[in-house]
Design a protein around this motif. Sequence first.
Motif, PDB file in Angstrom:
ATOM      1  N   LEU A   1       0.768  -1.172   0.152  1.00  0.00           N
ATOM      2  CA  LEU A   1      -0.038  -0.159  -0.086  1.00  0.00           C
ATOM      3  C   LEU A   1       0.794   1.303   0.215  1.00  0.00           C
ATOM      4  O   LEU A   1       0.411   2.281  -0.798  1.00  0.00           O
ATOM      5  CB  LEU A   1      -0.854  -0.048   1.436  1.00  0.00           C
ATOM      6  N   PRO A   2       2.230   1.203   0.823  1.00  0.00           N
ATOM      7  CA  PRO A   2       2.796   2.591   0.757  1.00  0.00           C
ATOM      8  C   PRO A   2       3.272   3.016  -0.714  1.00  0.00           C
ATOM      9  O   PRO A   2       3.358   3.862  -1.286  1.00  0.00           O
ATOM     10  CB  PRO A   2       3.806   2.345   1.731  1.00  0.00           C
ATOM     11  N   ARG A   3       3.558   1.903  -1.506  1.00  0.00           N
ATOM     12  CA  ARG A   3       4.195   2.004  -3.018  1.00  0.00           C
ATOM     13  C   ARG A   3       2.927   2.530  -3.767  1.00  0.00           C
ATOM     14  O   ARG A   3       3.147   3.397  -4.455  1.00  0.00           O
ATOM     15  CB  ARG A   3       4.723   0.739  -3.321  1.00  0.00           C
ATOM     16  N   ILE A   4       1.665   2.015  -3.613  1.00  0.00           N
ATOM     17  CA  ILE A   4       0.806   2.430  -4.459  1.00  0.00           C
ATOM     18  C   ILE A   4       0.341   3.870  -3.923  1.00  0.00           C
ATOM     19  O   ILE A   4       0.094   4.841  -5.088  1.00  0.00           O
ATOM     20  CB  ILE A   4      -0.543   1.565  -3.969  1.00  0.00           C
ATOM     21  N   ALA A   5       0.329   4.224  -2.968  1.00  0.00           N
ATOM     22  CA  ALA A   5       0.089   5.590  -2.595  1.00  0.00           C
ATOM     23  C   ALA A   5       0.962   6.500  -3.013  1.00  0.00           C
ATOM     24  O   ALA A   5       0.837   7.689  -3.422  1.00  0.00           O
ATOM     25  CB  ALA A   5      -0.059   5.730  -0.775  1.00  0.00           C
ATOM     26  N   ALA A   6       2.238   6.203  -2.831  1.00  0.00           N
ATOM     27  CA  ALA A   6       3.458   7.059  -3.280  1.00  0.00           C
ATOM     28  C   ALA A   6       3.651   7.128  -4.594  1.00  0.00           C
ATOM     29  O   ALA A   6       3.556   8.387  -5.299  1.00  0.00           O
ATOM     30  CB  ALA A   6       4.800   6.569  -2.847  1.00  0.00           C
ATOM     31  N   SER A   7       3.037   5.926  -5.370  1.00  0.00           N
ATOM     32  CA  SER A   7       3.317   6.206  -7.234  1.00  0.00           C
ATOM     33  C   SER A   7       1.796   7.283  -7.520  1.00  0.00           C
ATOM     34  O   SER A   7       1.962   7.798  -8.476  1.00  0.00           O
ATOM     35  CB  SER A   7       2.787   4.692  -7.563  1.00  0.00           C
ATOM     36  N   LEU A   8       0.748   7.238  -6.766  1.00  0.00           N
ATOM     37  CA  LEU A   8      -0.318   8.171  -7.122  1.00  0.00           C
ATOM     38  C   LEU A   8       0.119   9.480  -6.925  1.00  0.00           C
ATOM     39  O   LEU A   8      -0.304  10.217  -7.878  1.00  0.00           O
ATOM     40  CB  LEU A   8      -1.561   7.664  -6.374  1.00  0.00           C
TER      41      LEU A   8
ATOM     42  N   ALA B   1       3.260  10.755  -6.740  1.00  0.00           N
ATOM     43  CA  ALA B   1       3.956  11.072  -7.909  1.00  0.00           C
ATOM     44  C   ALA B   1       3.467  11.284  -9.239  1.00  0.00           C
ATOM     45  O   ALA B   1       3.805  11.984  -9.989  1.00  0.00           O
ATOM     46  CB  ALA B   1       5.035   9.860  -7.994  1.00  0.00           C
ATOM     47  N   GLY B   2       2.432  10.387  -9.524  1.00  0.00           N
ATOM     48  CA  GLY B   2       1.810  10.539 -11.085  1.00  0.00           C
ATOM     49  C   GLY B   2       0.947  11.814 -10.981  1.00  0.00           C
ATOM     50  O   GLY B   2       0.908  12.598 -12.069  1.00  0.00           O
ATOM     51  N   VAL B   3       0.370  12.419  -9.758  1.00  0.00           N
ATOM     52  CA  VAL B   3      -0.272  13.699  -9.884  1.00  0.00           C
ATOM     53  C   VAL B   3       0.885  14.627 -10.070  1.00  0.00           C
ATOM     54  O   VAL B   3       0.767  15.663 -10.752  1.00  0.00           O
ATOM     55  CB  VAL B   3      -0.755  14.118  -8.441  1.00  0.00           C
TER      56      VAL B   3
ATOM     57  N   PHE C   1       9.502   5.894 -14.483  1.00  0.00           N
ATOM     58  CA  PHE C   1       8.516   5.660 -15.817  1.00  0.00           C
ATOM     59  C   PHE C   1       7.251   6.226 -15.298  1.00  0.00           C
ATOM     60  O   PHE C   1       6.526   6.772 -16.441  1.00  0.00           O
ATOM     61  CB  PHE C   1       8.689   4.070 -15.895  1.00  0.00           C
ATOM     62  N   ILE C   2       6.684   6.681 -14.196  1.00  0.00           N
ATOM     63  CA  ILE C   2       5.442   7.366 -14.074  1.00  0.00           C
ATOM     64  C   ILE C   2       5.631   8.647 -14.253  1.00  0.00           C
ATOM     65  O   ILE C   2       4.951   9.437 -15.066  1.00  0.00           O
ATOM     66  CB  ILE C   2       5.411   7.356 -12.324  1.00  0.00           C
ATOM     67  N   ALA C   3       7.015   9.139 -14.292  1.00  0.00           N
ATOM     68  CA  ALA C   3       7.151  10.539 -14.848  1.00  0.00           C
ATOM     69  C   ALA C   3       7.106  10.694 -16.078  1.00  0.00           C
ATOM     70  O   ALA C   3       6.887  11.727 -16.678  1.00  0.00           O
ATOM     71  CB  ALA C   3       8.764  10.942 -14.142  1.00  0.00           C
ATOM     72  N   LEU C   4       7.367   9.645 -17.123  1.00  0.00           N
ATOM     73  CA  LEU C   4       7.207   9.605 -18.318  1.00  0.00           C
ATOM     74  C   LEU C   4       5.532   9.441 -18.693  1.00  0.00           C
ATOM     75  O   LEU C   4       5.295  10.032 -19.610  1.00  0.00           O
ATOM     76  CB  LEU C   4       7.954   8.549 -19.089  1.00  0.00           C
TER      77      LEU C   4
ATOM     78  N   ALA D   1       2.709   9.417 -16.932  1.00  0.00           N
ATOM     79  CA  ALA D   1       1.591  10.250 -16.375  1.00  0.00           C
ATOM     80  C   ALA D   1       1.257  11.404 -17.273  1.00  0.00           C
ATOM     81  O   ALA D   1       0.114  11.801 -17.307  1.00  0.00           O
ATOM     82  CB  ALA D   1       1.699  10.666 -15.191  1.00  0.00           C
ATOM     83  N   PRO D   2       2.298  12.191 -17.709  1.00  0.00           N
ATOM     84  CA  PRO D   2       1.746  13.397 -18.617  1.00  0.00           C
ATOM     85  C   PRO D   2       1.052  12.989 -20.043  1.00  0.00           C
ATOM     86  O   PRO D   2       0.518  13.719 -20.589  1.00  0.00           O
ATOM     87  CB  PRO D   2       3.168  14.100 -19.041  1.00  0.00           C
ATOM     88  N   HIS D   3       1.416  11.795 -20.469  1.00  0.00           N
ATOM     89  CA  HIS D   3       0.600  11.251 -21.635  1.00  0.00           C
ATOM     90  C   HIS D   3      -0.940  11.220 -21.510  1.00  0.00           C
ATOM     91  O   HIS D   3      -1.755  10.885 -22.431  1.00  0.00           O
ATOM     92  CB  HIS D   3       0.886   9.807 -22.146  1.00  0.00           C
ATOM     93  N   LEU D   4      -1.417  10.851 -20.218  1.00  0.00           N
ATOM     94  CA  LEU D   4      -2.613  10.284 -19.872  1.00  0.00           C
ATOM     95  C   LEU D   4      -3.687  11.626 -20.083  1.00  0.00           C
ATOM     96  O   LEU D   4      -4.407  11.880 -19.193  1.00  0.00           O
ATOM     97  CB  LEU D   4      -2.761   9.572 -18.518  1.00  0.00           C
TER      98      LEU D   4
END
Lengths: 111, 235
Positions: free
Chosen positions: A70-77, A79-81, B175-178, B180-183
């Motif tokens: 769960l920490p990885r999923i939260a951190a990825s979300l 980071a994605g934002v 890879f998320i940095a690459l 995410a901006p595509h979406l």
Amino acid sequence: MDVALKLWLVVAIVGVLNYLSRLSFIAIFARRQVPALLARAFRYVPAAMLTALVLPMVVTASGETPHVSLPRIAASLAAGVVAFFTRSTLGTLATGMAVLWTLQFALSHVR
Amino acid sequence: MRRIATDSDFRAGFVDMLPAALALAPFGLVCGVGAEAAGASLAGAIGLSAIVFSGAAQILAVQLLAAGAPLAVIVLTCFVAGLRFVIYSAAMAPYLRPLPARWQKSLAFLLTDQAFAAAVRRFDTGGDSHAAGRHFLGSGFALWAFWQVMNVLGYFAGNLIPAGWSLDFAVPLCFIALVAPHLRTSPTIVAALVAGSGVLALAALPMKLSLIVAGIAGIVAGTIADFAQERWTSR
């Protein structure tokens, strides 16, 4: 096949294939029109390939026995934002690691 | 060589790449650690990072090597993961057309996710395409050189990094940095959703074959969604 030989074969074959991929439209097919269907499919290669590459690394903690982290999923979300709005690799990395470390620290003190 | 190293566009490209190179430092370390763990010699590890020069392909190659996968599977997986370079190549081609063939061939070798993003930004600012080409050479070379250093450091000193730091998590973050901006468009989101759910659903497939199957399913789904969207909006 011995590991050293196999590695060098991988270096040679993947090295050539990757270079040909990089060179493809710059030099090899430079004068040729890309077929319309292919050009359309091309647009979705980065999103599909990178997502397929990244999700297994995020959802399951690394190791022989995969388990949902769960920490990885939260951190990825988080980071994605940041990546979506800033397109900054450094900002994405800093956010993701900071959230992961904070959650790991918090969880280790709760238990 | 000295002439290019003192060129202001080359230097600007080199400096512009440093933040991204810094962000990729942990990824490079992880690749070096992986090569060492897979039983590669130092020369083999450097060969992989210097010639293949793709973090995704390197990580996949060393993991599959360590798992004892057949050569054909390793090659196919790395090739499919590297298909995005074809897209980058197609996008760069119009910018590089005014440059001599020798430059095109050198710059193609340095075409990575990060260098591509930087080059598109630079070429889009307009101006002399030869100057933009020298800028690309500078940024591509900066990343290549930095990548080799981090790979070798990881090979030798990777074990000194405490596991509690979760350095391996830097790899998905890059890879998320690459991605995410595509979406930003519906078909791209469809492609990512199908590829993502596919890769998790097929996780039981051996030797990461889930990556190839789910990746191709995502591309097909994105293309179909693109056609559907076109038909919908044109009505």
